[in-house]
Design a protein around this motif. Structure first.
Motif, PDB file in Angstrom:
ATOM      1  N   GLU A 398      29.867  43.815  35.221  1.00 32.29           N
ATOM      2  CA  GLU A 398      29.633  45.219  35.519  1.00 32.29           C
ATOM      3  C   GLU A 398      30.917  46.013  35.333  1.00 32.29           C
ATOM      4  N   PRO A 399      30.811  47.312  35.005  1.00 35.30           N
ATOM      5  CA  PRO A 399      31.993  48.108  34.670  1.00 35.30           C
ATOM      6  C   PRO A 399      33.096  48.073  35.724  1.00 35.30           C
ATOM      7  N   LEU A 400      32.731  48.084  37.019  1.00 34.02           N
ATOM      8  CA  LEU A 400      33.753  48.080  38.053  1.00 34.02           C
ATOM      9  C   LEU A 400      34.575  46.795  38.013  1.00 34.02           C
ATOM     10  N   VAL A 401      33.909  45.650  37.817  1.00 41.49           N
ATOM     11  CA  VAL A 401      34.629  44.374  37.737  1.00 41.49           C
ATOM     12  C   VAL A 401      35.513  44.350  36.500  1.00 41.49           C
ATOM     13  N   GLN A 402      35.010  44.859  35.394  1.00 39.62           N
ATOM     14  CA  GLN A 402      35.832  44.956  34.186  1.00 39.62           C
ATOM     15  C   GLN A 402      37.118  45.729  34.464  1.00 39.62           C
ATOM     16  N   GLU A 403      36.971  46.886  35.096  1.00 36.07           N
ATOM     17  CA  GLU A 403      38.128  47.744  35.327  1.00 36.07           C
ATOM     18  C   GLU A 403      39.100  47.120  36.313  1.00 36.07           C
ATOM     19  N   ARG A 404      38.585  46.428  37.313  1.00 38.22           N
ATOM     20  CA  ARG A 404      39.468  45.758  38.273  1.00 38.22           C
ATOM     21  C   ARG A 404      40.247  44.637  37.599  1.00 38.22           C
ATOM     22  N   LEU A 405      39.605  43.873  36.718  1.00 40.06           N
ATOM     23  CA  LEU A 405      40.313  42.814  36.006  1.00 40.06           C
ATOM     24  C   LEU A 405      41.409  43.381  35.096  1.00 40.06           C
ATOM     25  N   ILE A 406      41.094  44.469  34.396  1.00 43.56           N
ATOM     26  CA  ILE A 406      42.090  45.112  33.535  1.00 43.56           C
ATOM     27  C   ILE A 406      43.251  45.629  34.379  1.00 43.56           C
ATOM     28  N   ASN A 407      42.934  46.301  35.491  1.00 39.78           N
ATOM     29  CA  ASN A 407      43.976  46.804  36.379  1.00 39.78           C
ATOM     30  C   ASN A 407      44.872  45.685  36.894  1.00 39.78           C
ATOM     31  N   TRP A 408      44.262  44.564  37.271  1.00 37.37           N
ATOM     32  CA  TRP A 408      45.035  43.454  37.834  1.00 37.37           C
ATOM     33  C   TRP A 408      45.960  42.845  36.769  1.00 37.37           C
ATOM     34  N   GLY A 409      45.464  42.634  35.563  1.00 37.33           N
ATOM     35  CA  GLY A 409      46.323  42.138  34.490  1.00 37.33           C
ATOM     36  C   GLY A 409      47.485  43.085  34.220  1.00 37.33           C
ATOM     37  N   PHE A 410      47.205  44.374  34.234  1.00 35.67           N
ATOM     38  CA  PHE A 410      48.223  45.401  34.019  1.00 35.67           C
ATOM     39  C   PHE A 410      49.270  45.364  35.133  1.00 35.67           C
ATOM     40  N   ALA A 411      48.817  45.316  36.382  1.00 38.14           N
ATOM     41  CA  ALA A 411      49.722  45.412  37.530  1.00 38.14           C
ATOM     42  C   ALA A 411      50.624  44.191  37.651  1.00 38.14           C
ATOM     43  N   VAL A 412      50.068  42.993  37.489  1.00 34.22           N
ATOM     44  CA  VAL A 412      50.889  41.793  37.667  1.00 34.22           C
ATOM     45  C   VAL A 412      51.820  41.592  36.479  1.00 34.22           C
ATOM     46  N   CYS A 413      51.383  41.989  35.280  1.00 33.99           N
ATOM     47  CA  CYS A 413      52.281  41.970  34.127  1.00 33.99           C
ATOM     48  C   CYS A 413      53.452  42.923  34.360  1.00 33.99           C
ATOM     49  N   ASP A 414      53.170  44.102  34.892  1.00 34.66           N
ATOM     50  CA  ASP A 414      54.221  45.075  35.179  1.00 34.66           C
ATOM     51  C   ASP A 414      55.247  44.497  36.157  1.00 34.66           C
ATOM     52  N   ALA A 415      54.763  43.860  37.219  1.00 35.32           N
ATOM     53  CA  ALA A 415      55.678  43.292  38.217  1.00 35.32           C
ATOM     54  C   ALA A 415      56.526  42.175  37.614  1.00 35.32           C
ATOM     55  N   ALA A 416      55.910  41.334  36.788  1.00 30.65           N
ATOM     56  CA  ALA A 416      56.644  40.227  36.166  1.00 30.65           C
ATOM     57  C   ALA A 416      57.689  40.747  35.179  1.00 30.65           C
ATOM     58  N   LEU A 417      57.313  41.719  34.370  1.00 30.06           N
ATOM     59  CA  LEU A 417      58.257  42.278  33.395  1.00 30.06           C
ATOM     60  C   LEU A 417      59.463  42.896  34.085  1.00 30.06           C
ATOM     61  N   ARG A 418      59.213  43.700  35.116  1.00 28.29           N
ATOM     62  CA  ARG A 418      60.309  44.416  35.766  1.00 28.29           C
ATOM     63  C   ARG A 418      61.166  43.501  36.632  1.00 28.29           C
ATOM     64  N   THR A 419      60.630  42.337  37.016  1.00 31.55           N
ATOM     65  CA  THR A 419      61.414  41.379  37.783  1.00 31.55           C
ATOM     66  C   THR A 419      62.264  40.494  36.883  1.00 31.55           C
ATOM     67  N   HIS A 420      61.673  39.992  35.792  1.00 28.31           N
ATOM     68  CA  HIS A 420      62.325  38.926  35.029  1.00 28.31           C
ATOM     69  C   HIS A 420      62.756  39.297  33.614  1.00 28.31           C
ATOM     70  N   VAL A 421      62.204  40.344  33.031  1.00 24.13           N
ATOM     71  CA  VAL A 421      62.450  40.618  31.611  1.00 24.13           C
ATOM     72  C   VAL A 421      63.138  41.958  31.393  1.00 24.13           C
TER      73      VAL A 421
END
Length: 438
Positions: A398-421
């Protein structure tokens, strides 16, 4: 029944004590509900089954000598190549959408055109395939593509609104052709049309990984070649992109295998091959890339900076595991799968800790609070664990689950990039879908 599902040839037969059952007999025996149950039972994350300890030896491209030849090397002795590579794991639509969030953040950070290689398996190969297919049409301004949403986001979200696994199974059983044919046709219709591997860009190089059931090794699809180090390589392959992604995401046993026919003489020999003969060189039997390397590490291991986006699931504990042969065997295979998956991850983390590699790992089960960067997006751990439990299926979300998964990938990638890269990066103003959260 003492036989197992054999390679899915045109008649797609099952061998039993009493003889041969066709796919029509199978559907009569199991029924539609039984077939759906079988699919649900195999909705766990696929891991790796390498033929050698992954912590010591990897298959590498020796591009200093010949970019089309792969050799075994000890990872301690390899020369590092400067450059950044991205790995995207398996995990069905869950992975496809989580990785969409990852590449969305990489695009905003201006890092997409800096990638030298993008390696993917299974569900991650759907995302990689869409990005690679769209690459030539992306409009970059200051290293950030301006038409990312149109060319990458919309096609992936359109596919995420369709269920293709159950239909592929039922059509493959009841109609001419194989289950993998139906999955390939769905990818062709929704995503890739007539595109082939030759429509991928020269750089970054996209490597779509499947597992060769015959040799037990990795089968790589890419623009310059497709190859198995034990069998040989096909130079400048014109294999449809939909076929490569279907092979990479052929979840066993129900969507697997995919048979790849190669014209005699097309597969050329390489140094070190031991299976360069028919039928290995003409009829290649492939299954999900995650069966061998669920993180897609091998094709990128020579690079100095490795980013890994992992949407794989974790094996669940069982208080009362089955003791019958079938249930017990499945459980043992899950344990083997989980252990080798863990070894891959440990290898990667150990390389980071030894400063043998730069880069970052982030997973769908990661607690974002573990990253040190300030101003992280608010991602409650219990909410992200809900997303991590989305089944490994090619089933409509369903669209809400799609958007939550996209948001989560975006958010955790952001945290990893700004911490380590890239600690110099600023926090994005908002998530891709701020109203949906994670």
């Amino acid at each position: 029944m003492h036989g197992i599902l054999a390679s899915e040839r045109k008649l797609q037969m099952m061998h039993t004590d009493r003889g041969l059952f066709s796919r029509r007999d199978l559907i009569k025996t199991m029924g539609v509900g039984g077939t759906a149950w079988m699919l649900a039972q195999t909705s766990f994350a696929r891991g790796e089954a390498p033929e050698r300890p992954p912590a010591t030896t990897l298959v590498q491209d020796d591009e200093s000598e010949n970019p089309l030849i792969e050799l075994h090397k000890n990872s301690e002795d390899e020369k590092r190549e400067e450059g950044m590579a991205l790995c995207m794991s398996g995990g069905g639509y869950r992975a496809m959408l989580f990785h969409l969030g990852t590449i969305w953040r990489l695009n905003m950070a201006g890092l997409l055109p800096q990638l030298k290689r993008i390696s993917s398996v299974s569900g991650g190969s759907i995302t990689a395939g869409v990005l690679g297919h769209a690459w030539q049409t992306l409009i970059f301004e200051g290293n950030v593509t301006q038409n990312f949403h149109e060319k990458v986001v919309l096609p992936i979200r359109k596919l995420a609104g369709e269920t293709i696994d159950v239909g592929a199974v039922l059509k493959g059983i009841l109609l001419p052709g194989t289950i993998s044919d139906k999955v390939r046709n769905a990818y062709k219709d929704y995503l890739f049309d007539e595109a082939t591997l030759q429509d991928l860009p020269d750089e970054p190089r996209f490597v779509i990984n499947a597992t060769n059931v015959q040799s037990g090794a990795l089968w790589r699809f890419s623009k310059p070649y497709m190859a198995d180090y034990r069998v040989g390589q096909v130079l400048r392959p014109t294999t449809p992109l939909a076929v490569a992604v279907a092979a990479s995401s052929a979840f066993p046993p129900v969507l697997s295998p995919l048979e790849l026919e190669i014209e005699p003489g097309q597969c050329v020999d390489m140094d070190g091959t031991d299976l360069h003969r028919e039928p290995f060189t003409t009829n290649v039997v492939l299954t999900d890339g995650g069966t061998y390397d669920n993180l897609g590490l091998e094709p990128v291991w020579k690079f100095s900076t490795v980013l890994v986006s992992d949407a794989g699931q974790k094996m669940k504990e069982e208080e009362d595991p089955d003791i019958n042969w079938a249930g017990h065997s499945l459980r043992v295979l899950e344990i083997i799968d989980n252990q080798v998956r863990s070894l891959r991850k440990r290898q990667l983390i150990a390389a980071y800790k030894k400063n043998d590699r730069k880069g970052a790992y982030w997973g769908i089960r990661t607690d974002i609070r573990d990253f040190d960067t300030p101003d992280k997006f608010d991602c409650p751990f219990d909410r992200t664990l809900e997303l991590a439990s989305v089944p490994t299926r090619l089933k409509e979300l369903e669209p809400l689950v799609q958007e939550r998964l996209i948001n989560w990938g975006f958010a955790v990638c952001d945290a990893a990039l700004r911490t380590h890269v890239r600690p110099d990066l600023g926090k994005p103003e908002r998530l891709p879908y701020p109203e949906s959260g994670v």
